[in-house]
Enzyme design. Structure first.
Site, PDB file in Angstrom:
ATOM      1  N   SER A 111     -10.564   3.968  -3.294  1.00 40.94           N
ATOM      2  CA  SER A 111     -11.757   3.122  -3.464  1.00 40.94           C
ATOM      3  C   SER A 111     -12.925   3.921  -4.039  1.00 40.94           C
ATOM      4  CB  SER A 111     -12.181   2.539  -2.121  1.00 40.94           C
ATOM      5  OG  SER A 111     -11.087   1.989  -1.438  1.00 40.94           O
TER       6      SER A 111
HETATM    7  N1  SAH Z   1      -8.340   4.454   1.902  1.00 45.34           N
HETATM    8  C1  SAH Z   1      -7.462   4.746   0.787  1.00 45.34           C
HETATM    9  C2  SAH Z   1      -7.383   3.579  -0.166  1.00 45.34           C
HETATM   10  C3  SAH Z   1      -5.976   3.197  -0.416  1.00 45.34           C
HETATM   11  S1  SAH Z   1      -5.729   1.666  -1.247  1.00 45.34           S
HETATM   12  C4  SAH Z   1      -7.856   6.037   0.101  1.00 45.34           C
HETATM   13  O1  SAH Z   1      -8.875   6.637   0.459  1.00 45.34           O
HETATM   14  O2  SAH Z   1      -7.117   6.453  -0.780  1.00 45.34           O
HETATM   15  C5  SAH Z   1      -5.122   0.653   0.047  1.00 45.34           C
HETATM   16  C6  SAH Z   1      -3.834   1.081   0.701  1.00 45.34           C
HETATM   17  O3  SAH Z   1      -3.476   0.083   1.642  1.00 45.34           O
HETATM   18  C7  SAH Z   1      -2.645   1.245  -0.218  1.00 45.34           C
HETATM   19  O4  SAH Z   1      -2.188   2.555  -0.133  1.00 45.34           O
HETATM   20  C8  SAH Z   1      -1.622   0.246   0.326  1.00 45.34           C
HETATM   21  O5  SAH Z   1      -0.283   0.713   0.244  1.00 45.34           O
HETATM   22  C9  SAH Z   1      -2.061   0.123   1.755  1.00 45.34           C
HETATM   23  N2  SAH Z   1      -1.615  -1.064   2.471  1.00 45.34           N
HETATM   24  C10 SAH Z   1      -1.525  -2.357   2.031  1.00 45.34           C
HETATM   25  N3  SAH Z   1      -1.056  -3.157   3.019  1.00 45.34           N
HETATM   26  C11 SAH Z   1      -0.847  -2.341   4.108  1.00 45.34           C
HETATM   27  C12 SAH Z   1      -0.354  -2.566   5.431  1.00 45.34           C
HETATM   28  N4  SAH Z   1       0.054  -3.776   5.868  1.00 45.34           N
HETATM   29  N5  SAH Z   1      -0.275  -1.507   6.270  1.00 45.34           N
HETATM   30  C13 SAH Z   1      -0.650  -0.273   5.875  1.00 45.34           C
HETATM   31  N6  SAH Z   1      -1.107   0.005   4.636  1.00 45.34           N
HETATM   32  C14 SAH Z   1      -1.202  -1.022   3.760  1.00 45.34           C
END
Ligand code: SAH
Length: 264
Positions: A111
């Site tokens: 993000s």
């Molecule tokens: N906070 C992260 C942002 C990652 S983007 C950072 O700093 O990089 C959002 C993430 O949510 C993705 O990696 C995706 O795989 C994950 N995601 C989506 N649905 C999910 C779920 N049900 N449980 C765990 N992770 C999930």
């Protein structure tokens, strides 16, 4: 010389003892629903990857965040501490401190700094000092978990994509953050063993907030999650659990990757 903390740090949680429960936030304060503008930030020359100092460019990013309206000193400090460039591919390191989301593989993105800071500020509303135990849904590359580790006593971070869970483990290892616990699992079910949480923050957006998150939130705690609203678009939703029930606020529109169920 003081002995170094034991290493490797505990980065995976499976079974067993968890840290003791920490008192959740109790503040009743409510955020203004003002929309943060995200002006295009010009690319800054960054000489990272060469082992050179990146603190100046990080300080610039923090100044920008403050100018955009982030006021929480602890959040600004944490944003200044975490080396965002170490969480993205080397080829993208030069863009790490721009206000932009960046690809992290597996069709996911890290993000924008502005969104990370905004969401953590919302999570911490009215709390003096560090937050208690936090649940993060969507570890991704681990960047936000690292930021959270500086504003909360314990961070439980869940990821459903094994490749990203492994990547985050690798990324976080050099930072030695013993209060970050990475969990491979479906975050839609929450993580019961760590409950109740002083805060729950999701980096992926669903059609509604899973019931497990509401159940696992401590009284006085806050949940911040991108969610599809009745208007049909994704917006930041903040839910405050009180002894009377849940207060729900719908804030600015956002664009997050979808919240998906099951493992990948
Ligand atoms: N906070 C992260 C942002 C990652 S983007 C950072 O700093 O990089 C959002 C993430 O949510 C993705 O990696 C995706 O795989 C994950 N995601 C989506 N649905 C999910 C779920 N049900 N449980 C765990 N992770 C999930």
């Amino acid at each position: 010389m003081k002995p170094r903390p034991s290493f490797p740090v505990k980065l995976s949680v499976k079974d067993g003892a968890l840290a003791p429960a920490v008192r959740p936030a109790t503040s009743q304060s409510v955020a203004r629903a003002d929309v943060l503008k995200s002006p295009k930030v010009r690319a800054m020359p960054v000489s990272m990857g060469l082992g050179l100092d990146s603190s100046a460019v990080r300080a610039q990013m923090v100044a920008k965040l403050a100018a955009q309206g982030v006021q929480d000193e602890l959040v600004l400090k944490a944003m200044g501490l975490v080396h965002r460039h170490r969480f993205v591919e080397t080829a993208l390191a030069g863009q790490a401190y721009e206000d932009t989301s960046l690809p992290i593989g597996f069709e996911q993105t890290i993000s924008k700094p502005n969104v990370v800071a905004r969401m953590i500020e919302l999570l911490r509303q009215g709390v003096q000092g560090k937050l208690g135990r936090i649940l993060e849904i969507g570890t991704g590359c681990g960047y936000q978990a690292a930021v959270l580790s500086h504003v909360a006593t314990e961070v439980y971070s869940m990821e459903r994509v094994r490749g990203l869970h492994e990547k985050a483990k690798k990324n976080l290892l050099p930072f030695r953050l013993p209060n970050v616990h990475l969990i491979l699992g479906d975050g839609m079910r929450g993580f019961e063993k760590g409950a109740p949480y002083a805060g729950i923050i999701s980096a992926a957006g669903g059609d509604e907030v899973p019931v497990a998150w509401l159940d696992q939130l401590a009284e006085g705690g806050r949940l911040v999650a991108p969610t599809v609203t009745s208007a049909g678009h994704q917006a930041l939703v903040v839910i405050h659990k009180t002894n009377q029930g849940f207060d729900r606020q719908v804030l600015e529109p956002v664009h997050f990757v979808p919240l998906k169920s099951g493992l990948a």
